[in-house]
Design a protein around this motif. Structure first.
Motif, PDB file in Angstrom:
ATOM      1  N   GLY A  59       0.806  -1.210   0.000  1.00 39.11           N
ATOM      2  CA  GLY A  59       0.000   0.000   0.000  1.00 39.11           C
ATOM      3  C   GLY A  59       0.839   1.259   0.000  1.00 39.11           C
ATOM      4  N   HIS A  60       0.208   2.350   0.446  1.00 39.29           N
ATOM      5  CA  HIS A  60       0.807   3.681   0.435  1.00 39.29           C
ATOM      6  C   HIS A  60       0.930   4.248   1.845  1.00 39.29           C
ATOM      7  N   THR A  61       1.930   5.106   2.026  1.00 35.95           N
ATOM      8  CA  THR A  61       2.070   5.857   3.270  1.00 35.95           C
ATOM      9  C   THR A  61       1.191   7.098   3.197  1.00 35.95           C
ATOM     10  N   GLY A  62       1.213   7.854   4.278  1.00 34.41           N
ATOM     11  CA  GLY A  62       0.621   9.183   4.246  1.00 34.41           C
ATOM     12  C   GLY A  62       1.541  10.125   3.479  1.00 34.41           C
ATOM     13  N   TRP A  63       1.061  11.338   3.248  1.00 30.80           N
ATOM     14  CA  TRP A  63       1.837  12.336   2.515  1.00 30.80           C
ATOM     15  C   TRP A  63       2.822  13.046   3.441  1.00 30.80           C
ATOM     16  N   LEU A  64       3.992  13.369   2.918  1.00 32.10           N
ATOM     17  CA  LEU A  64       5.038  14.096   3.636  1.00 32.10           C
ATOM     18  C   LEU A  64       5.428  15.315   2.816  1.00 32.10           C
ATOM     19  N   GLU A  65       5.320  16.507   3.411  1.00 34.40           N
ATOM     20  CA  GLU A  65       5.717  17.725   2.701  1.00 34.40           C
ATOM     21  C   GLU A  65       7.232  17.879   2.733  1.00 34.40           C
ATOM     22  N   ILE A  66       7.791  18.216   1.589  1.00 36.17           N
ATOM     23  CA  ILE A  66       9.232  18.466   1.486  1.00 36.17           C
ATOM     24  C   ILE A  66       9.466  19.967   1.650  1.00 36.17           C
ATOM     25  N   THR A  67      10.110  20.329   2.746  1.00 33.66           N
ATOM     26  CA  THR A  67      10.333  21.735   3.077  1.00 33.66           C
ATOM     27  C   THR A  67      11.740  22.172   2.679  1.00 33.66           C
ATOM     28  N   GLN A  68      11.900  23.494   2.549  1.00 39.06           N
ATOM     29  CA  GLN A  68      13.226  24.028   2.261  1.00 39.06           C
ATOM     30  C   GLN A  68      14.177  23.746   3.419  1.00 39.06           C
ATOM     31  N   ASP A  69      13.672  23.774   4.644  1.00 42.90           N
ATOM     32  CA  ASP A  69      14.522  23.465   5.803  1.00 42.90           C
ATOM     33  C   ASP A  69      15.096  22.053   5.703  1.00 42.90           C
ATOM     34  N   ARG A  70      14.262  21.083   5.315  1.00 39.45           N
ATOM     35  CA  ARG A  70      14.740  19.697   5.184  1.00 39.45           C
ATOM     36  C   ARG A  70      15.804  19.614   4.094  1.00 39.45           C
ATOM     37  N   VAL A  71      15.560  20.266   2.973  1.00 37.13           N
ATOM     38  CA  VAL A  71      16.522  20.263   1.869  1.00 37.13           C
ATOM     39  C   VAL A  71      17.835  20.909   2.302  1.00 37.13           C
ATOM     40  N   ASN A  72      17.752  22.028   3.014  1.00 37.83           N
ATOM     41  CA  ASN A  72      18.963  22.707   3.490  1.00 37.83           C
ATOM     42  C   ASN A  72      19.754  21.842   4.467  1.00 37.83           C
ATOM     43  N   LEU A  73      19.055  21.149   5.363  1.00 37.78           N
ATOM     44  CA  LEU A  73      19.737  20.251   6.309  1.00 37.78           C
ATOM     45  C   LEU A  73      20.451  19.125   5.573  1.00 37.78           C
ATOM     46  N   PHE A  74      19.792  18.582   4.546  1.00 36.78           N
ATOM     47  CA  PHE A  74      20.417  17.519   3.753  1.00 36.78           C
ATOM     48  C   PHE A  74      21.645  18.065   3.016  1.00 36.78           C
ATOM     49  N   ALA A  75      21.515  19.279   2.476  1.00 36.99           N
ATOM     50  CA  ALA A  75      22.652  19.907   1.791  1.00 36.99           C
ATOM     51  C   ALA A  75      23.829  20.067   2.748  1.00 36.99           C
ATOM     52  N   ASP A  76      23.552  20.497   3.981  1.00 32.18           N
ATOM     53  CA  ASP A  76      24.616  20.652   4.973  1.00 32.18           C
ATOM     54  C   ASP A  76      25.241  19.302   5.338  1.00 32.18           C
ATOM     55  N   ALA A  77      24.406  18.283   5.478  1.00 24.27           N
ATOM     56  CA  ALA A  77      24.908  16.958   5.867  1.00 24.27           C
ATOM     57  C   ALA A  77      25.770  16.326   4.776  1.00 24.27           C
ATOM     58  N   TYR A 131      19.055  12.067  -3.728  1.00 23.38           N
ATOM     59  CA  TYR A 131      19.429  11.185  -2.626  1.00 23.38           C
ATOM     60  C   TYR A 131      18.663  11.494  -1.341  1.00 23.38           C
ATOM     61  N   LEU A 132      18.171  12.705  -1.197  1.00 32.12           N
ATOM     62  CA  LEU A 132      17.270  12.991  -0.077  1.00 32.12           C
ATOM     63  C   LEU A 132      15.972  12.199  -0.260  1.00 32.12           C
ATOM     64  N   THR A 133      15.423  12.265  -1.453  1.00 31.07           N
ATOM     65  CA  THR A 133      14.206  11.503  -1.747  1.00 31.07           C
ATOM     66  C   THR A 133      14.433  10.021  -1.478  1.00 31.07           C
ATOM     67  N   LEU A 134      15.544   9.489  -1.944  1.00 30.05           N
ATOM     68  CA  LEU A 134      15.879   8.080  -1.721  1.00 30.05           C
ATOM     69  C   LEU A 134      16.009   7.772  -0.233  1.00 30.05           C
ATOM     70  N   SER A 135      16.644   8.661   0.517  1.00 33.35           N
ATOM     71  CA  SER A 135      16.877   8.406   1.946  1.00 33.35           C
ATOM     72  C   SER A 135      15.582   8.392   2.752  1.00 33.35           C
ATOM     73  N   LEU A 136      14.542   9.026   2.240  1.00 28.18           N
ATOM     74  CA  LEU A 136      13.265   9.047   2.954  1.00 28.18           C
ATOM     75  C   LEU A 136      12.479   7.747   2.808  1.00 28.18           C
ATOM     76  N   ILE A 137      12.944   6.857   1.939  1.00 30.06           N
ATOM     77  CA  ILE A 137      12.243   5.581   1.768  1.00 30.06           C
ATOM     78  C   ILE A 137      12.180   4.803   3.082  1.00 30.06           C
ATOM     79  N   ILE A 138      13.285   4.690   3.796  1.00 27.77           N
ATOM     80  CA  ILE A 138      13.291   3.866   5.010  1.00 27.77           C
ATOM     81  C   ILE A 138      12.375   4.427   6.095  1.00 27.77           C
ATOM     82  N   PRO A 139      12.434   5.705   6.451  1.00 24.44           N
ATOM     83  CA  PRO A 139      11.480   6.164   7.468  1.00 24.44           C
ATOM     84  C   PRO A 139      10.027   6.062   7.014  1.00 24.44           C
ATOM     85  N   LEU A 140       9.758   6.298   5.730  1.00 19.98           N
ATOM     86  CA  LEU A 140       8.391   6.134   5.244  1.00 19.98           C
ATOM     87  C   LEU A 140       7.979   4.661   5.261  1.00 19.98           C
TER      88      LEU A 140
END
Length: 152
Positions: free
Chosen positions: A20-38, A65-74
């Protein structure tokens, strides 16, 4: 929400199962910036909203790769595994990023178990076909076949 499997026998029973499907997750600029820093990946298409507004996507986008990394928590929304002592991400057989994830959009994960086979050490190897969908888009952001191992 989601499926619960008990031990490796429960996982084997999931062969050819649509999770099946998970719920929806919004991709925020803060999340993208944190991934860029990491990852030290500060390309302007990810972190500069002003410049990205005039770029090919009309705004900033998530790293693939941020999108890919979210697979496991989702994935934890889709399947709970009880009765195993250890689970490991064994790798990926295939990964593609057919379309970008624009900041502010929502993604969800679809999963389907394609195979579960025995491996040495009282374990099983699962092949799971994942698709990261973008709300309002016909094209997925990511398709990947993950290889996960679980041991009793």
């Amino acid at each position: 929400m989601g499926i619960t499997a008990q031990g490796t026998d429960g996982l084997k029973a999931l062969t050819d199962t649509d999770l099946g499907h998970t719920g929806w997750l919004e991709i925020t600029q803060d999340r993208v910036n944190l991934f860029a820093d990491a990852t030290d990946d500060h390309q302007w298409i990810h972190v500069d909203p002003g410049k990205a507004a005039d770029g090919p996507f009309g705004g900033t986008i998530a790293h693939g790769y941020l999108t890919l990394s979210l697979i496991i928590p989702l994935f934890t929304e889709l399947l709970t595994i009880n009765g195993v002592t250890m689970s490991v991400n064994y790798g990926l057989n295939k990964v593609r990023f057919p379309s970008p994830v624009r900041v502010g959009s929502k993604i969800r994960l679809h999963g389907a178990v394609s195979a579960v086979t025995d491996v040495k050490g009282d374990g099983v190897e699962m092949l799971i076909d994942f698709t990261v969908e973008v709300d309002g888009s016909d094209k997925p952001a990511c398709v990947a076949q993950a290889v996960l191992r679980h041991y009793t």
